[in-house]
Design an enzyme around this catalytic site. Structure first.
Site, PDB file in Angstrom:
ATOM      1  N   ASP A   7       1.191  -1.088  -0.175  1.00 41.79           N
ATOM      2  CA  ASP A   7      -0.184   0.524  -0.103  1.00 41.79           C
ATOM      3  C   ASP A   7       1.034   1.248  -0.046  1.00 41.79           C
ATOM      4  O   ASP A   7       1.862   1.330  -0.238  1.00 41.79           O
ATOM      5  CB  ASP A   7      -1.257   0.027   1.167  1.00 41.79           C
ATOM      6  CG  ASP A   7      -1.812   0.954   1.438  1.00 41.79           C
ATOM      7  OD1 ASP A   7      -1.903   1.942   0.669  1.00 41.79           O
ATOM      8  OD2 ASP A   7      -1.809   1.538   2.791  1.00 41.79           O
ATOM      9  N   ASP A   9      -0.041   5.266   1.495  1.00 42.99           N
ATOM     10  CA  ASP A   9      -0.308   5.814   2.433  1.00 42.99           C
ATOM     11  C   ASP A   9      -0.587   5.342   3.990  1.00 42.99           C
ATOM     12  O   ASP A   9      -0.908   4.299   4.299  1.00 42.99           O
ATOM     13  CB  ASP A   9      -1.523   6.672   2.425  1.00 42.99           C
ATOM     14  CG  ASP A   9      -1.312   7.806   0.819  1.00 42.99           C
ATOM     15  OD1 ASP A   9      -0.563   8.625   1.355  1.00 42.99           O
ATOM     16  OD2 ASP A   9      -2.632   7.829   0.160  1.00 42.99           O
TER      17      ASP A   9
END
Length: 270
Positions: A7, A9
């Site tokens: 991922d 953020d």
């Protein structure tokens, strides 16, 4: 060939508190919108996948009237898109300034995976320019070109729906059993699990108290050896990977093999 999918953020860098939140608030200020999210308010907003979607949580009838926004849904969507484009520009400037460093262990682990022949990717519901700017900082100019990037509005439903990870697996040309995801949030974990993928969680600024039942490993960070010396703390290790002071590629390979073997289930600790 297995794949390691991050991922963006909260995983590559702790961008929510120090990047996205100030970018949202600067955007609101520039557009004259009567709102400024506090840190505690944004801790709830991060549970909504996607920047435009977070902005749309503002659009109550009262807010629309107070801000003098159009009532027509299509015109209102266009206005939100304008806000989001500017927010992405501001956010990208923050990232490129170098103000937000990569999280511990990201470049080390990605380098180890690349050298071992693993495919590398980022799968995020953030806008692609934002994701690429963070990836450049986190992985560096030499390694970042080796990542596939799946981001933004390329799928109809954002996390916790599994769409982005199903899309990534399809584009990588792999079986789900060969893909391990590194996430930082419950929504991201649910997205990965929904796509049938093994998920490791490295908690971030807003996610430490979330429920990560279903993750194969939960740690405070991926960790780094000296001289950086960031030691990971293991929060949950149901499969017995025992990463100790930092998470290594061998630990992830163990999780991938263990977590995808329905015949034997969890293996004993090493």
């Amino acid at each position: 060939m297995p794949a390691l999918v991050f991922d963006c953020d909260g995983v590559l860098a702790d961008t929510e508190r120090y990047g996205h939140l100030p970018a949202f608030n600067q955007t609101f200020d520039e557009f004259g919108l009567p709102v400024r999210w506090s840190d505690s308010e944004y801790a709830e907003k991060v549970k909504v996948g996607g920047g435009k979607e977070r902005m749309k949580t503002l659009l109550t009838p009262e807010f629309v009237a107070e801000a003098g926004l159009p009532g027509d849904p299509e015109a209102l969507n266009d206005e939100v898109a304008r806000w989001h484009r500017r927010k992405t520009e501001i956010y990208t400037e923050i990232i490129r300034s170098g103000a937000i460093p990569a999280r511990p262990g990201v470049r080390r682990l990605a380098t180890e995976a690349h050298d071992a022949g693993w495919a590398l990717a980022v799968a995020s519901t953030s806008a692609e320019p934002s994701v690429r700017s963070v990836l450049e900082v986190a992985a560096g100019p030499e390694l970042s070109p080796h990542f596939s990037v799946f981001a933004g509005d390329i799928v109809p439903c954002k996390k916790p729906a599994p769409d982005i990870y199903e899309f990534a697996v399809d584009r990588l040309g792999l079986e789900p059993s060969g893909v391990l995801v590194v996430e930082d949030s419950r929504n991201g974990m649910l997205s990965a699990l929904g796509a049938g993928l093994v998920c490791t969680v490295t908690t971030s600024a807003y996610t430490g108290e979330e429920d990560f039942t279903g993750a194969s490993l939960v740690v405070t960070s991926l960790g780094d050896p000296p001289p950086e010396q960031t030691v990971t703390r293991v929060l949950s290790d149901p499969l017995g990977s025992e990463p100790r002071s930092l998470v290594r590629l061998a630990d992830l390979a163990f999780l991938l093999a263990t977590g995808t073997d329905p015949a034997t289930g969890p293996r004993p600790s090493r």
